[in-house]
Design an enzyme around this catalytic site. Structure first.
Site, mmCIF file in Angstrom:
data_model
loop_
_atom_site.group_PDB
_atom_site.id
_atom_site.type_symbol
_atom_site.label_atom_id
_atom_site.label_comp_id
_atom_site.label_asym_id
_atom_site.label_seq_id
_atom_site.Cartn_x
_atom_site.Cartn_y
_atom_site.Cartn_z
ATOM 1 N N LEU A 103 16.902 8.792 9.433
ATOM 2 C CA LEU A 103 17.221 8.173 8.150
ATOM 3 C C LEU A 103 15.924 7.852 7.404
ATOM 4 C CD1 LEU A 103 19.967 5.756 9.461
ATOM 5 C CD2 LEU A 103 20.356 7.647 7.877
ATOM 6 N N HIS A 128 -8.307 -10.899 -17.845
ATOM 7 C CA HIS A 128 -9.659 -10.362 -17.675
ATOM 8 C C HIS A 128 -10.307 -11.030 -16.469
ATOM 9 C CE1 HIS A 128 -13.708 -9.031 -18.784
ATOM 10 N NE2 HIS A 128 -14.111 -10.283 -18.574
#
Length: 463
Positions: free
Chosen positions: A42, A440
């Site tokens: 799976l 920033h």
């Protein structure tokens, strides 16, 4: 909708990869009784042979590269080489953890029957596994893809290998030729170079990652030259022969290249042959099952998802397709997937992340004079300087309209694609994105700066 007394399930799903298991999870969540049939493990290609193992290799390579240049950060470290057995142990540990989690999630669903074995479609409502027939009111085909080769090119698993073999290679070759400069090819080129392999990529088209915007392709080529990854572009493969110590690859332009092994990375093809699709009446073209925009085949009881159909070969596309089919079969209203709005990432170093239309495609759709482009040097931001990376952000906008293409290259750009995806899918105007304040110093600043420039108020842009 319970499994009725006559043994008919609501949905029988053939294939337990990304498309199949996501369909099973959503369908059971919506109260449908489901059988999920898988011959292997799976999780399919993505978990065991694709996305997850390749990214683990690439991260190991990234660590090796960082150690090599540790002194440039003022850190004293010694790079002692790559232990490939240790890399595989790390990679396999990641896979095992995810696999165990997936098995637990699926087994916890009371209305889900898991069947292990190779299934075959025997009627528009039945799949046979080992002599047992599972009948469904609806059938979903999700049998995925496998590595492709070229006519006359035999993959022997020794000197001529596929990506499947490459993931379990018990040695680090001294040199390698990679046939194909698409996503799979450049990711292996990147990882192997980090492990110390002398790599040459052969691509028949004029650029690496030819599905990307051409400016991004050129940026990658510059970065690969800097990393001393060799490539032959616009050079078609004509043959391979064994040498005493490896292989010799010939190109149509007369050039020959020698290396220890050849990795064939010319893409993946659908797994549909011998599974009873055509015999049952399902329309198939060049191996792909044909579907409409809601993923219905020509048979009213059969749907198909994932790499089996001719849509983007991405795990997250398989998830979305599986969910769409489950919801449609449960009677919920569904809308077609906008494949242009799907995030696309190539995890080489530097990383490529894109969504929407390339400049060329946008001009084709909207007209040459209706498209405007903005480019921002992502390598100029503070965070890029800290990471010692180069890169670019390219935006494609309809004149006086929304941004219809976002294309990025640089370290960690895969993590910026979430915002880019929202910008495209919410049809944002450059001025709207420009008004958002980007943190920033971050890599995502480059996306903000590119929109500031496109909105006519550039910040950190020279001249």
């Amino acid at each position: 909708m319970e499994n009725s007394a006559d043994g008919v399930y609501d949905v029988v799903i053939l294939g337990g990869g990304s498309g199949g298991y996501s369909c099973a999870l959503r369908a059971t969540q919506l109260g449908l009784d489901v059988v999920l049939i898988e011959k292997g493990k799976l999780g399919g290609t993505c978990l065991h042979n694709g996305c997850i193992p390749t990214k683990a290799l690439l991260h190991a390579g990234e660590v090796a590269d960082e150690l090599r240049r540790a002194e440039s950060y003022g850190v004293r470290a010694t790079f002692g080489g790559v232990d490939i057995a240790g890399v595989h142990e790390y990679k396999d540990g990641v896979i095992a953890g995810l696999y165990k989690g997936l098995q637990g999630t699926l087994k916890a669903r009371k209305n889900l029957t898991l069947v292990e074995g190779e299934g075959r479609l025997v009627s528009p409502t039945e799949v046979e596994v080992g002599g047992v027939r599972y009948q469904g009111r609806q059938v979903v085909l999700a049998t995925g893809s496998q590595p492709r080769s070229l006519p006359g090119l035999t993959i022997d698993g020794n000197r001529v290998i596929s990506s499947d073999h490459a993931l379990f290679l018990d040695r680090i070759p001294e040199s390698a030729i990679i046939l194909g400069g698409g996503v799979i090819g450049v990711e292996f080129a990147s990882a192997w170079k980090s492990f110390g392999v002398d790599v040459t990529v052969v691509e028949g088209l004029p650029h690496l990652v030819p599905a990307e915007d051409v400016d991004i392709s050129k940026s990658l080529e510059r970065a690969f030259r800097k990393r001393k990854i060799k490539f032959e572009l616009g050079s078609r493969f004509s043959g391979v022969e064994y040498t005493e110590s490896g292989v010799r690859v010939s190109l149509e332009n007369g050039k020959q290249i020698e290396a220890e092994l050849l990795l064939v990375a010319v893409g993946r093809g659908p797994v549909s042959a011998g599974l009873g699709y055509e015999e049952t009446g399902v329309a198939v073209e060049r191996g792909h099952v044909v579907v409409d925009e809601l993923l219905r085949t020509n048979l009213p009881t059969v749907s198909a998802v994932g790499d089996l159909i001719p849509t983007l070969q991405l795990a997250h596309v398989g998830f979305a397709e599986g969910i769409l089919v489950a919801e449609r079969l449960a009677g919920l209203p569904v809308t077609p997937i906008d494949y242009d709005g799907v995030a696309r990432v190539t995890y080489c170093e530097p990383e490529i992340a894109s969504v929407g239309l390339t400049e060329a495609k946008a001009k084709e759709v909207y007209g040459e004079d209706k498209v405007v482009v903005s480019k921002f040097n992502a390598g100029s931001t503070g965070k890029s300087k800290i990471l010692k990376t180069a890169g670019d952000v390219k935006l494609v906008q309809v004149v006086d309209g929304p941004v219809v293409g976002l294309h990025m290259i640089g370290s960690r750009m895969s993590e910026q694609i979430g915002e880019a995806q929202l910008i495209f899918n919410w049809q944002a105007l450059p001025s709207e994105v420009a008004s958002l304040i980007h943190a920033h110093p971050t890599q995502t600043e480059a996306l903000g700066e590119a929109h500031l420039a496109l909105a006519g108020k550039p910040l950190h842009v020279h001249g």
